[in-house]
Design a protein around this motif. Sequence first.
Motif, PDB file in Angstrom:
ATOM      1  N   GLN A  62       5.585 -38.245  -6.540  1.00  0.00           N
ATOM      2  CA  GLN A  62       6.505 -37.238  -5.999  1.00  0.00           C
ATOM      3  C   GLN A  62       7.013 -36.324  -7.104  1.00  0.00           C
ATOM      4  O   GLN A  62       7.122 -35.116  -6.930  1.00  0.00           O
ATOM      5  CB  GLN A  62       7.689 -37.919  -5.309  1.00  0.00           C
ATOM      6  N   ARG A 113       5.724 -32.591  -7.494  1.00  0.00           N
ATOM      7  CA  ARG A 113       6.884 -31.879  -6.981  1.00  0.00           C
ATOM      8  C   ARG A 113       6.876 -31.838  -5.464  1.00  0.00           C
ATOM      9  O   ARG A 113       7.108 -30.791  -4.866  1.00  0.00           O
ATOM     10  CB  ARG A 113       6.907 -30.445  -7.497  1.00  0.00           C
ATOM     11  N   ASN A 114       6.557 -32.950  -4.850  1.00  0.00           N
ATOM     12  CA  ASN A 114       6.516 -32.949  -3.397  1.00  0.00           C
ATOM     13  C   ASN A 114       7.025 -34.269  -2.860  1.00  0.00           C
ATOM     14  O   ASN A 114       6.541 -35.318  -3.237  1.00  0.00           O
ATOM     15  CB  ASN A 114       5.080 -32.721  -2.922  1.00  0.00           C
ATOM     16  N   PRO A 115       8.004 -34.208  -1.963  1.00  0.00           N
ATOM     17  CA  PRO A 115       8.563 -35.454  -1.425  1.00  0.00           C
ATOM     18  C   PRO A 115       7.580 -36.223  -0.543  1.00  0.00           C
ATOM     19  O   PRO A 115       7.802 -37.391  -0.255  1.00  0.00           O
ATOM     20  CB  PRO A 115       9.769 -34.969  -0.605  1.00  0.00           C
ATOM     21  N   ASP A 146      11.310 -35.615 -15.486  1.00  0.00           N
ATOM     22  CA  ASP A 146      12.380 -34.693 -15.093  1.00  0.00           C
ATOM     23  C   ASP A 146      11.911 -33.251 -15.216  1.00  0.00           C
ATOM     24  O   ASP A 146      12.156 -32.419 -14.341  1.00  0.00           O
ATOM     25  CB  ASP A 146      13.600 -34.868 -16.007  1.00  0.00           C
ATOM     26  N   LEU A 147      11.241 -32.954 -16.324  1.00  0.00           N
ATOM     27  CA  LEU A 147      10.831 -31.577 -16.586  1.00  0.00           C
ATOM     28  C   LEU A 147       9.708 -31.145 -15.656  1.00  0.00           C
ATOM     29  O   LEU A 147       9.684 -30.012 -15.183  1.00  0.00           O
ATOM     30  CB  LEU A 147      10.404 -31.426 -18.053  1.00  0.00           C
ATOM     31  N   LEU A 177       9.318 -32.064 -12.714  1.00  0.00           N
ATOM     32  CA  LEU A 177       9.929 -31.844 -11.409  1.00  0.00           C
ATOM     33  C   LEU A 177      10.292 -30.376 -11.227  1.00  0.00           C
ATOM     34  O   LEU A 177      10.302 -29.853 -10.117  1.00  0.00           O
ATOM     35  CB  LEU A 177      11.185 -32.718 -11.331  1.00  0.00           C
ATOM     36  N   LEU A 178      10.596 -29.692 -12.320  1.00  0.00           N
ATOM     37  CA  LEU A 178      10.977 -28.280 -12.233  1.00  0.00           C
ATOM     38  C   LEU A 178       9.769 -27.361 -12.149  1.00  0.00           C
ATOM     39  O   LEU A 178       9.903 -26.201 -11.801  1.00  0.00           O
ATOM     40  CB  LEU A 178      11.801 -27.886 -13.461  1.00  0.00           C
ATOM     41  N   PRO A 226      18.220 -36.702  -9.169  1.00  0.00           N
ATOM     42  CA  PRO A 226      16.813 -36.613  -9.568  1.00  0.00           C
ATOM     43  C   PRO A 226      16.480 -37.129 -10.961  1.00  0.00           C
ATOM     44  O   PRO A 226      15.331 -37.070 -11.359  1.00  0.00           O
ATOM     45  CB  PRO A 226      16.549 -35.105  -9.503  1.00  0.00           C
ATOM     46  N   SER A 227      17.436 -37.654 -11.717  1.00  0.00           N
ATOM     47  CA  SER A 227      17.145 -38.014 -13.099  1.00  0.00           C
ATOM     48  C   SER A 227      16.338 -39.310 -13.178  1.00  0.00           C
ATOM     49  O   SER A 227      16.770 -40.358 -12.710  1.00  0.00           O
ATOM     50  CB  SER A 227      18.451 -38.163 -13.869  1.00  0.00           C
TER      51      SER A 227
END
Lengths: 345, 269
Positions: free
Chosen positions: A89, A93-95, A228-229, A231-232, A286-287
């Motif tokens: 995920q 970057r996708n739930p 984390d990064l 994810l952006l 989100p961390s």
Amino acid sequence: MLSNIRSIQSALLFLAVLFIGLSVLGILQGPADISLTAVAAILKQSLFAVSSSDIPNWQSSIILDVRLPRMIIALFAGASLALCGLVMQGMFRNPLASPSVLGVSSGASLGAVTAIYLGASLVSAWAIPLFAFIGAGISLSIVYRVASTRGQTNIATLLLSGVAMGALNVAATSLLLALSLSNWDVARMIIYWTMGGLDGRTWDHVLIILPIVVSGFVLLLFYSKQLDLLLLGEQHALSVGVDVRRTRRNLLIISTAMVGASVSVVGGIGFIGLVVPHILRLALGPSHRYLLPACLFGGAVTLLGADLFLNSFFAEQAIPLGVVTAALGAPFFLFLLIKQRFVLS
Amino acid sequence: MSPLSCSALYFSYDKKPLLTDIHLDFQAGQFVGLIGANGAGKTTLLQLLLGLIKQQSGKITLNDREIHSQKRREIAKQLAFVPQSIELPYAFTTQALVAMGRNPYLGPFELETMEDRELINSAMAETDILHLKDRFVNTLSGGEKQRVIIARALAQQAPTILLDEPIASLDICHQIETLQLIKSLTQNGKLAVTALHDLNLAAAYCDRLILIGRKTDQQGTTIVADGTPEQVLTHDNLTRYFSIQTDIIKTNSTISLANIKPFKPKQAG
């Protein structure tokens, strides 16, 4: 959502306590009544080689050879599925990304069935996990390649190619089963394997899943900042010094190994990889520094809890584990989505 | 030594060339505006300079070393980037997001030191987002998100910043403030390369403009003008590469465009 660090820490602590509590329950629960003191004595006996003769042999073999490996496998398979879901995920970057949606689980199944069909599983206990790993790896790299152009991953294409790959894997698995029907010994092994679940799991299975999941988790901890990064988005991650291509490749290898290990031991149990990380992300933010340990405990607790639930209430019927995880998780997931929608609007 | 330069760049997505024959050399302290019509390749050029995509031929050097031979962490200490699309759907706090700019300096388990925290705070102060510190970035407006990303690039402490239309989603006040901020950074010795759409603002703030456009006899786009705003924004260039007719007004040392009209070339035959 919990935002300050103290409440995140207490949520993690709660999950850890639940983890330990359910583990104790997992050992105590079963058709044969064995008391807590007897269990403690048995564990002491086997750990420190202290001989205490007042424990009957059948009790210690139930605890050591049946319940303990079953519990450990439930914990680590659940943890592995949740962690892989979390990583996928985050990385894509996708739930909706998870081992089962992206066709990775079915790829692992196909690999495992191939190992049985070719007779490799008779040669070594590691053949099934190895083939499962290869199958999962091939599926995931095909899906990823199809969906990525010029370093950008198209999310819709990713999910669609995952679905297509999953269908292909399932078809190939069925084909292998059909081909093997003329040889009943092989067919029976395939059918028995595809049923999955936790019944009849031994220390051999623990030896497959435990090292892979533990080392995978430790490796993933090194990637918590990069996750984390990522994810952006790729551009963001790259501009603050993440080697996106290499990081993705390493994360894919780690999560594929973990999916391969858990699928080869307990079969495809959907839903945990999708829902557990999602629920924890809604709860903890989100961390990944917190999400990684939370998913380790959360996934473990969910699968072991589902197994305990089945054994306590439906011990007579052979209901597959995946049915429980879906039946309990899906409504809860829908509830969270509805709640979140109202909060946002 | 030049912080960033490229020579003979050629890039194409498919077989059709997009950017051809790009030679550029940047100096520290410059505020460079990258201008050109839609689809000219401004974003692509910035992505090439960042090393996000790889050119088919040619060379990009960062501090006199080929960019693709350097580690991303090392590049990130030299080169910060503010991307064009800023979707931030995840609930990080503003402070956590700005803190990500310190990533190239920190190991996998290292926490921010006092010095890091001071840099993060001053980056937020400079971009006027200190009051948003504890807000979640997914609840911010487009302009606020843009400033958060610029703050992250500042926290990165890189001598060179590439910006892809950093003012496109800002209101007029924050547009001017952002350009003034970039200007003050370049006056302190940083290099900023910024893709811009607003030619008036570009002319007012940039020391140097680079115009990307298609030469008549070529397929791909290339640099058609490079120099001060006055040298680049000529009647001829504006009609040919932007299809506009305009008055060019010169006041003191800056120029501005007024009375802009679309220019339709007469159909031949």
